[in-house]
Design a protein around this motif. Structure first.
Motif, PDB file in Angstrom:
ATOM      1  N   GLY A 185       0.806  -1.213   0.000  1.00  0.00           N
ATOM      2  CA  GLY A 185       0.000   0.000   0.000  1.00  0.00           C
ATOM      3  C   GLY A 185       0.839   1.263   0.000  1.00  0.00           C
ATOM      4  N   ARG A 210       0.899   4.357  -2.588  1.00  0.00           N
ATOM      5  CA  ARG A 210       0.799   5.766  -2.199  1.00  0.00           C
ATOM      6  C   ARG A 210       1.953   6.592  -2.751  1.00  0.00           C
ATOM      7  NH1 ARG A 210      -1.245   3.551   3.288  1.00  0.00           N
ATOM      8  NH2 ARG A 210      -3.451   4.129   3.233  1.00  0.00           N
ATOM      9  N   LYS A 240      -1.880  -4.019   1.570  1.00  0.00           N
ATOM     10  CA  LYS A 240      -2.985  -3.058   1.590  1.00  0.00           C
ATOM     11  C   LYS A 240      -3.483  -2.903   0.161  1.00  0.00           C
ATOM     12  CE  LYS A 240      -0.711  -0.059   5.087  1.00  0.00           C
ATOM     13  NZ  LYS A 240       0.655  -0.643   5.038  1.00  0.00           N
ATOM     14  N   LEU A 293      -5.708  -0.314  -1.962  1.00  0.00           N
ATOM     15  CA  LEU A 293      -6.141   1.062  -1.753  1.00  0.00           C
ATOM     16  C   LEU A 293      -7.074   1.555  -2.852  1.00  0.00           C
ATOM     17  CD1 LEU A 293      -2.743   2.630  -0.590  1.00  0.00           C
ATOM     18  CD2 LEU A 293      -4.529   1.548   0.794  1.00  0.00           C
ATOM     19  N   ALA A 333      -4.811   7.803   0.229  1.00  0.00           N
ATOM     20  CA  ALA A 333      -5.638   6.685  -0.242  1.00  0.00           C
ATOM     21  C   ALA A 333      -6.047   5.787   0.916  1.00  0.00           C
ATOM     22  CB  ALA A 333      -4.880   5.886  -1.297  1.00  0.00           C
ATOM     23  N   LYS A 334      -7.240   5.224   0.830  1.00  0.00           N
ATOM     24  CA  LYS A 334      -7.832   4.449   1.917  1.00  0.00           C
ATOM     25  C   LYS A 334      -7.894   2.958   1.591  1.00  0.00           C
ATOM     26  CE  LYS A 334      -8.649   8.161   4.322  1.00  0.00           C
ATOM     27  NZ  LYS A 334      -7.821   8.457   5.526  1.00  0.00           N
ATOM     28  N   ASP A 335      -7.924   2.151   2.642  1.00  0.00           N
ATOM     29  CA  ASP A 335      -7.978   0.701   2.503  1.00  0.00           C
ATOM     30  C   ASP A 335      -9.278   0.234   1.853  1.00  0.00           C
ATOM     31  OD1 ASP A 335      -5.660  -0.774   4.119  1.00  0.00           O
ATOM     32  OD2 ASP A 335      -6.190   1.047   5.228  1.00  0.00           O
ATOM     33  N   SER A 382      -4.275  -1.679  -5.938  1.00  0.00           N
ATOM     34  CA  SER A 382      -2.955  -2.267  -5.677  1.00  0.00           C
ATOM     35  C   SER A 382      -2.660  -3.486  -6.532  1.00  0.00           C
ATOM     36  CB  SER A 382      -2.834  -2.650  -4.190  1.00  0.00           C
ATOM     37  OG  SER A 382      -2.972  -1.518  -3.357  1.00  0.00           O
TER      38      SER A 382
END
Length: 289
Positions: free
Chosen positions: A194, A198, A220, A222, A230-232, A240
C-alpha cells in the motif's frame, strides 16, 4: 502442464523457513502464510487483538512495539523491553489461538549494540524470524553482525514518500536494494504494498526488483494510486492489483508472511479484514513461467 508442474514445485513445500524460524502448515491461509500486523487492531489491547486476528481467519501475527499489553494497566506496553514474565501469557495466548508469530516492527534499529540486542533477544524469545525496521543510516554494519549471530532476518519497511522530507528514501525499492544487495542474505525488504502505491510505485515492478530479498509483506489494497491519503479496501477490489502481486510472489517462491494492515475503521474493521483473509484463502496462484 509445464506451468502447473513448476507451480506445484513452488507451492508444494511442507514448510517455509524464515531465517531460523520454520513456519508450520498450520500458519497457512490457503496457499500463503498469512495473518495480520497487530497494528490493524491497535485500538484494542494485545490479547483482544490476537483474538480478532484469529477470528478474521488469520494464522500469523506481526507484533508492533508499544501495543497496549493489558487493558487493566493503560501504561503497559508490549515490546522488546517487556520481561519474560510479561511475555509468558502472550505465548500462551498464541498457542491457544493457533497463531504463529512471524515479525516484529516497525522498530528503529540504531547504531547501538545494546539497544539492538534487546530487539533481537526479544525476537528470539518470542520465536519471531523477522525484525521489521527503518534502520539508522549508520547501523547496517551492526545489523549485519546481528543477523548472522542470531539467524534472524532484518527487513527494511517502506513508508510513503515524504514530500517535506527528501532525506527519507526507504519508499524507493531501488534505494532499499542498494543497501542490502551486497550484504548478508538475511538483510532485505518488508514490502509494504500500500505504501508503494501511495508513493506512485507499481508494486509488481518493486517486487521484481527485490526478488529474493523480500522476507515479509504488509498488504494493503487502496482506493487510489499515487495518492498519499488513499484508503484501505478489501483485497482484490482496489488499485494495488493484489492478484498480480500474489501471482508474482508465488512465481518467486515467496509464500509469505502476508500481513493484513488495515488502517481505518479501527474499532469496526473485523468484517473487512475477514474478507481479506477469505480472499487469500480462495486465491489460486498462476505462473507465467
Amino acid at each position: 502442464m509445464i506451468r502447473q508442474t513448476l507451480l506445484s514445485l513452488i507451492l508444494g513445500t511442507a514448510s517455509l523457513a524464515v531465517a531460523g524460524q520454520t513456519l508450520p502448515e498450520s500458519a497457512k491461509v490457503g496457499q500463503f502464510y498469512a495473518g495480520c500486523q497487530a497494528y490493524t487492531f491497535k485500538a484494542f489491547d494485545l490479547m483482544t487483538a490476537l483474538e480478532k486476528i484469529a477470528a478474521a481467519g488469520g494464522k500469523t501475527v506481526e507484533f508492533f512495539p508499544g501495543h497496549l499489553l493489558s487493558k487493566t494497566d493503560p501504561k503497559s506496553k508490549f515490546d522488546h523491553n517487556t520481561t519474560a514474565e510479561q511475555r509468558t501469557p502472550v505465548k500462551a495466548k498464541l498457542k491457544e489461538l493457533g497463531l504463529t508469530p512471524v515479525g516484529y516492527g516497525v522498530v528503529r534499529l540504531p547504531n547501538n549494540e545494546e539497544e539492538c540486542r534487546k530487539i533481537f533477544d526479544f525476537c528470539k524469545d518470542m520465536g519471531v524470524g523477522v525484525v521489521v525496521s527503518e534502520p539508522a543510516d549508520d547501523a547496517f554494519d551492526l545489523i549485519e553482525k546481528l543477523v548472522k549471530e542470531y539467524d534472524i532476518k532484518m527487513a527494511i519497511h517502506n513508508h510513503p514518500k515524504k514530500p517535506l522530507d527528501r532525506s527519507y528514501r526507504y519508499w524507493d525499492p531501488e534505494y532499499v536494494l542498494s543497501l542490502v544487495k551486497d550484504r548478508d542474505a538475511r538483510m532485505g525488504s518488508c514490502a509494504d504494498i500500500g505504501h508503494w502505491v501511495r508513493s506512485g510505485v507499481k508494486p509488481t515492478d518493486a517486487i521484481k526488483l527485490l526478488k529474493g530479498r523480500i522476507f515479509d509483506s504488509h498488504i494493503k489494497d487502496l482506493d487510489a494510486f499515487g495518492v498519499r491519503e488513499a484508503k484501505d479496501m478489501v483485497w482484490g477490489t482496489g488499485q494495488s492489483d493484489i492478484p498480480a502481486v500474489l501471482n508474482l510472489y508465488a512465481e518467486q517462491g515467496f509464500m509469505g508472511p502476508l500481513d493484513a494492515e488495515w488502517e481505518k475503521d479501527w474499532e469496526t474493521s473485523l468484517p473487512d479484514v475477514t474478507k481479506c483473509m477469505e480472499f487469500v484463502k480462495n486465491f489460486k496462484p498462476t505462473t507465467t513461467k
